[in-house]
Design a protein around this motif. Structure first.
Motif, PDB file in Angstrom:
ATOM      1  N   LEU A  60       0.804  -1.214   0.000  1.00 16.13           N
ATOM      2  CA  LEU A  60       0.000   0.000   0.000  1.00 16.13           C
ATOM      3  C   LEU A  60       0.839   1.266   0.000  1.00 16.13           C
ATOM      4  N   ALA A  61       2.123   1.143   0.208  1.00 12.34           N
ATOM      5  CA  ALA A  61       2.977   2.322   0.259  1.00 12.34           C
ATOM      6  C   ALA A  61       3.585   2.654  -1.097  1.00 12.34           C
ATOM      7  N   SER A  62       3.533   1.732  -2.031  1.00 12.38           N
ATOM      8  CA  SER A  62       4.216   1.951  -3.311  1.00 12.38           C
ATOM      9  C   SER A  62       3.376   2.804  -4.270  1.00 12.38           C
ATOM     10  N   ASP A  63       4.079   3.418  -5.185  1.00 14.09           N
ATOM     11  CA  ASP A  63       3.410   4.213  -6.211  1.00 14.09           C
ATOM     12  C   ASP A  63       2.595   3.312  -7.136  1.00 14.09           C
ATOM     13  N   ALA A  64       3.094   2.097  -7.395  1.00 11.68           N
ATOM     14  CA  ALA A  64       2.366   1.152  -8.261  1.00 11.68           C
ATOM     15  C   ALA A  64       1.021   0.778  -7.625  1.00 11.68           C
ATOM     16  N   ALA A  65       1.021   0.569  -6.306  1.00  5.14           N
ATOM     17  CA  ALA A  65      -0.235   0.254  -5.611  1.00  5.14           C
ATOM     18  C   ALA A  65      -1.203   1.429  -5.702  1.00  5.14           C
ATOM     19  N   ARG A  66      -0.676   2.630  -5.502  1.00  5.61           N
ATOM     20  CA  ARG A  66      -1.523   3.827  -5.602  1.00  5.61           C
ATOM     21  C   ARG A  66      -2.151   3.924  -6.990  1.00  5.61           C
ATOM     22  N   GLN A  67      -1.374   3.673  -8.018  1.00 12.31           N
ATOM     23  CA  GLN A  67      -1.886   3.745  -9.388  1.00 12.31           C
ATOM     24  C   GLN A  67      -2.961   2.678  -9.636  1.00 12.31           C
ATOM     25  N   ARG A  68      -2.708   1.457  -9.153  1.00  7.27           N
ATOM     26  CA  ARG A  68      -3.710   0.386  -9.331  1.00  7.27           C
ATOM     27  C   ARG A  68      -5.021   0.751  -8.654  1.00  7.27           C
ATOM     28  N   TRP A  69      -4.928   1.177  -7.403  1.00  7.52           N
ATOM     29  CA  TRP A  69      -6.140   1.480  -6.645  1.00  7.52           C
ATOM     30  C   TRP A  69      -6.865   2.699  -7.212  1.00  7.52           C
ATOM     31  N   HIS A  70      -6.130   3.669  -7.676  1.00  3.78           N
ATOM     32  CA  HIS A  70      -6.797   4.832  -8.278  1.00  3.78           C
ATOM     33  C   HIS A  70      -7.460   4.466  -9.608  1.00  3.78           C
ATOM     34  N   ALA A  71      -6.879   3.530 -10.343  1.00  2.00           N
ATOM     35  CA  ALA A  71      -7.526   3.057 -11.582  1.00  2.00           C
ATOM     36  C   ALA A  71      -8.827   2.333 -11.237  1.00  2.00           C
ATOM     37  N   TRP A  72      -8.797   1.526 -10.177  1.00  2.69           N
ATOM     38  CA  TRP A  72     -10.029   0.850  -9.751  1.00  2.69           C
ATOM     39  C   TRP A  72     -11.052   1.873  -9.261  1.00  2.69           C
ATOM     40  N   ALA A  73     -10.586   2.913  -8.580  1.00  2.00           N
ATOM     41  CA  ALA A  73     -11.503   3.968  -8.109  1.00  2.00           C
ATOM     42  C   ALA A  73     -12.148   4.669  -9.297  1.00  2.00           C
ATOM     43  N   LYS A  74     -11.372   4.927 -10.328  1.00  2.00           N
ATOM     44  CA  LYS A  74     -11.902   5.596 -11.521  1.00  2.00           C
ATOM     45  C   LYS A  74     -12.973   4.730 -12.182  1.00  2.00           C
ATOM     46  N   ALA A  75     -12.690   3.423 -12.292  1.00  2.00           N
ATOM     47  CA  ALA A  75     -13.665   2.510 -12.911  1.00  2.00           C
ATOM     48  C   ALA A  75     -14.930   2.398 -12.065  1.00  2.00           C
ATOM     49  N   LEU A  76     -14.769   2.292 -10.759  1.00  2.00           N
ATOM     50  CA  LEU A  76     -15.940   2.181  -9.886  1.00  2.00           C
ATOM     51  C   LEU A  76     -16.723   3.493  -9.839  1.00  2.00           C
ATOM     52  N   GLY A  77     -16.026   4.612  -9.879  1.00  2.00           N
ATOM     53  CA  GLY A  77     -16.683   5.919  -9.859  1.00  2.00           C
ATOM     54  C   GLY A  77     -17.492   6.187 -11.113  1.00  2.00           C
ATOM     55  N   ALA A  78     -17.144   5.511 -12.205  1.00  2.00           N
ATOM     56  CA  ALA A  78     -17.871   5.700 -13.468  1.00  2.00           C
ATOM     57  C   ALA A  78     -19.168   4.891 -13.506  1.00  2.00           C
ATOM     58  N   GLU A  79     -19.371   4.001 -12.549  1.00  2.00           N
ATOM     59  CA  GLU A  79     -20.610   3.204 -12.512  1.00  2.00           C
ATOM     60  C   GLU A  79     -21.780   4.084 -12.083  1.00  2.00           C
ATOM     61  N   SER A  80     -22.978   3.664 -12.475  1.00  2.00           N
ATOM     62  CA  SER A  80     -24.165   4.484 -12.189  1.00  2.00           C
ATOM     63  C   SER A  80     -24.723   4.249 -10.782  1.00  2.00           C
ATOM     64  N   ASN A  81     -24.435   3.128 -10.168  1.00  2.00           N
ATOM     65  CA  ASN A  81     -24.954   2.831  -8.823  1.00  2.00           C
ATOM     66  C   ASN A  81     -24.125   3.514  -7.734  1.00  2.00           C
TER      67      ASN A  81
END
Length: 171
Positions: free
Chosen positions: A1-22
């Motif tokens: 959770l401290a790495s930049d790669a982890a931050r990028q992965r989780w933010h990509a998942w946040a972007k995908a989840l944030g684009a959902e309508s529910n």
């Protein structure tokens, strides 16, 4: 959770989840963003776990199971939770080992002060005697002259120290 790669992965998942309508995946997306605003890694993991998993279980909530981004995040989050449990178990074991060493030292001091000897002391002394080449020869000579047969009752309960002493004598 401290790495930049982890931050990028989780933010990509946040972007995908944030684009959902529910609202449920959108709340999970916001929780990811909030988690990365937190510097404490333990708290960050707690926030992610609370947003994605069923309480007291390491599996996705029913409402997030149908979203690919949540499905992708789940194995990583499970791995992180397992690593934390393992780390907590290691810390507990370390504390118990320190406590055991302190208790053993206190008991040894009490035995010395009172002149006590317990079975472990007898076993260790026997092993020392039978491991010393000169002393063991003398002990074996005395025992061999008097002992013709040896019966070990409850052999399955023999501990390694007892076996080493017995083996040294029989060898």
């Amino acid at each position: 959770l401290a790495s930049d790669a982890a931050r990028q992965r989780w933010h990509a998942w946040a972007k995908a989840l944030g684009a959902e309508s529910n609202k449920t995946p959108q709340k999970a997306a916001n929780a990811i963003i909030d988690a990365w605003l937190c510097d404490d890694l333990g708290q960050r993991l707690d926030m992610l776990r609370k947003a994605f998993f069923v309480a007291a279980q390491d599996r996705l909530t029913n409402h997030l199971q149908k979203y690919p981004a949540a499905q992708e995040a789940e194995p990583e989050l499970q791995l992180l939770c397992a690593a934390r449990r393992q780390h907590h178990a290691w810390q507990h074991q370390q504390r118990m080992a320190r406590l055991a060493r302190a208790l053993i030292a206190q008991f040894a001091q009490l035995k010395r002060e009172r002149g006590w000897v317990d079975m472990n002391d007898v076993e260790r002394t026997a092993l020392v005697m039978l491991s010393d080449p000169i002393l063991s020869g003398w002990v074996q000579e005395r025992l061999d002259a008097r002992v013709r047969h040896l019966l070990v009752d409850e052999f399955q309960d023999t501990n390694p120290l007892q076996w080493q002493a017995l083996h040294a004598w029989l060898a």
